[in-house]
Design a protein around this motif. Structure first.
Motif, mmCIF file in Angstrom:
data_model
loop_
_atom_site.group_PDB
_atom_site.id
_atom_site.type_symbol
_atom_site.label_atom_id
_atom_site.label_comp_id
_atom_site.label_asym_id
_atom_site.label_seq_id
_atom_site.Cartn_x
_atom_site.Cartn_y
_atom_site.Cartn_z
ATOM 1 N N GLY A 110 132.843 -5.224 -29.761
ATOM 2 C CA GLY A 110 133.232 -3.832 -29.538
ATOM 3 C C GLY A 110 132.462 -3.214 -28.393
ATOM 4 O O GLY A 110 131.649 -3.869 -27.732
ATOM 5 N N HIS B 64 134.821 -0.498 -35.620
ATOM 6 C CA HIS B 64 135.080 -1.943 -35.497
ATOM 7 C C HIS B 64 134.121 -2.729 -36.377
ATOM 8 O O HIS B 64 134.512 -3.673 -37.065
ATOM 9 C CB HIS B 64 134.949 -2.385 -34.036
ATOM 10 C CG HIS B 64 135.711 -1.521 -33.088
ATOM 11 N ND1 HIS B 64 135.181 -1.033 -31.922
ATOM 12 C CD2 HIS B 64 136.969 -1.010 -33.169
ATOM 13 C CE1 HIS B 64 136.084 -0.272 -31.316
ATOM 14 N NE2 HIS B 64 137.161 -0.243 -32.063
ATOM 15 N N PHE C 89 137.577 -5.163 -28.470
ATOM 16 C CA PHE C 89 138.009 -3.768 -28.542
ATOM 17 C C PHE C 89 137.413 -3.028 -27.341
ATOM 18 O O PHE C 89 136.219 -3.190 -27.044
ATOM 19 C CB PHE C 89 137.495 -3.118 -29.833
ATOM 20 C CG PHE C 89 138.185 -3.603 -31.077
ATOM 21 C CD1 PHE C 89 139.338 -2.976 -31.525
ATOM 22 C CD2 PHE C 89 137.683 -4.682 -31.788
ATOM 23 C CE1 PHE C 89 139.982 -3.414 -32.669
ATOM 24 C CE2 PHE C 89 138.317 -5.129 -32.943
ATOM 25 C CZ PHE C 89 139.469 -4.494 -33.386
#
Ligand SMILES: Cc1ncc(C[n+]2csc(CCOP(=O)(O)OP(=O)(O)O)c2C)c(N)n1
Length: 325
Positions: free
Chosen positions: A66, A73, A145
């Motif tokens: 992340g 996340h 992400f």
């Protein structure tokens, strides 16, 4: 992580993430509050459906990276709450030994490998893990992400090209909340459709509305299926909105950088409220269950915060540990 998730499971996951972040916001230093959490915090309130829906589509053995805005996340992957909060308080039993704070969460056992605040850095790292998976011949995937700002970094293009060329099992997940700090995407891009950056590299695009966790889960499952079938990377793009300021626990609408109409429209598409309303309308959730759920999270949070607050700071003698340069 189970095989199939119902909307109620996904709602609970989002509700817990929301409860954690609201509790952080309530305790974070500011006027009249002790500054016990010394690290910056970037809250995902309003964006939770993406972490919840995508991570539910992954299975044990899969991994993720992340960015600076990483609490959702970490938690959605199953990261340990106590170790996360201890990290925010800089304590020795934090998930990064109290060295990293909110932007450096990790829980290897949960498959959450690292959060990296250098914008765009989750992207090549996930491709590296995906390359290792491919070379090992296993069927695991690795997710990255990141925000819309990260797609403006050169490393996105280099990684997407390489991942497509080598057919890497990597899942790119862009949470487009329209802002890179205070700059709107319309002031940064001639065309605000970020899917074109994936199409350009031959990476298939999966999209869903940010308020609908079930739809995001459905698209994520398709993306994961695509990757596991050996077709190479996939790209999930969700337009979304952060409710709080870029960094910190407050609302910053007094700064005037967000269009009021746009903001109000997005606040009306809150994923937690959306799922709650639909579940209640379907008779799948009652107000009593909701109260029970919230009380459970509150008790869990009370225990985790008091443990974090009373834990020890790292021993000063260990200051040189984990320094590699
Ligand atoms: C390489 C790099 N450039 C600049 C920054 C400063 N910075 C921190 S967060 C941020 C905005 C990132 O926007 P986005 O990727 O869209 O994520 P969001 O904060 O919206 O979740 C910037 C520019 C940084 N951390 N790293």
């Amino acid at each position: 992580m189970t095989d199939t998730w119902t909307e109620k499971d996904l709602f609970q996951k989002m509700l817990r993430i929301r409860a954690v972040e609201e509790a952080i916001a309530a305790r974070y230093g500011g006027p009249g509050r002790p500054q016990e959490m010394r690290c910056p915090v970037h809250l995902s309130i309003g964006q939770e459906a993406i972490a919840a829906g995508v991570c539910a589509a992954m299975t044990k053995g899969d991994t993720a990276f992340g960015s600076h805005r990483c609490h959702a996340h970490y938690l959605a992957m199953g990261g340990d709450l106590k170790a996360m909060l201890a990290e925010l308080y800089g304590k020795a039993d934090g998930c990064a030994g109290g060295r990293g704070g909110s932007m450096h969460l990790m829980d290897k056992a949960a498959g959450y490998l690292l959060s990296i605040p250098i914008v765009g850095s989750s992207i090549p790292l996930a491709a590296g893990v995906a390359l290792a998976n491919k070379m090992d011949g296993n069927d695991r995937l690795c997710a990255a992400f990141f925000g819309d700002g990260a797609m403006e970094e050169g490393v996105w293009h280099e990684t997407a090209n390489f991942a497509a060329l080598k057919g890497l099992p990597v899942l790119f997940v862009c949470e487009n909340n329209f802002f890179s700090v205070y700059s709107h995407i319309g002031e940064r891009q001639p065309d605000t459709d970020l899917s074109r950056f994936a199409v350009a590299h031959g990476v298939p695009v999966f999209q869903a509305p940010s308020e609908d966790v079930l739809a995001i889960y459905g698209e994520a499952r398709k993306a994961v299926f695509h990757i596991r079938a050996g077709n190479g990377p996939a790209f999930i793009l969700v337009d979304t909105y952060r409710h709080r300021e870029h960094c910190g626990p407050n609302f910053d609408d007094d700064l005037g950088y967000r269009n009021e109409e746009e903001r109000d429209a997005w606040f009306g598409k809150d994923p937690v409220s959306f799922a709650k309303a639909r579940l209640i309308a379907e008779g799948a959730l009652t107000e009593a269950e909701l109260m029970e759920l919230s009380a459970g999270f509150e008790a869990e949070l009370e225990a985790a915060f008091s443990q974090a607050e009373s834990a020890s700071f790292p021993d000063p003698a260990t200051v040189g540990d984990r320094v590699y340069a």
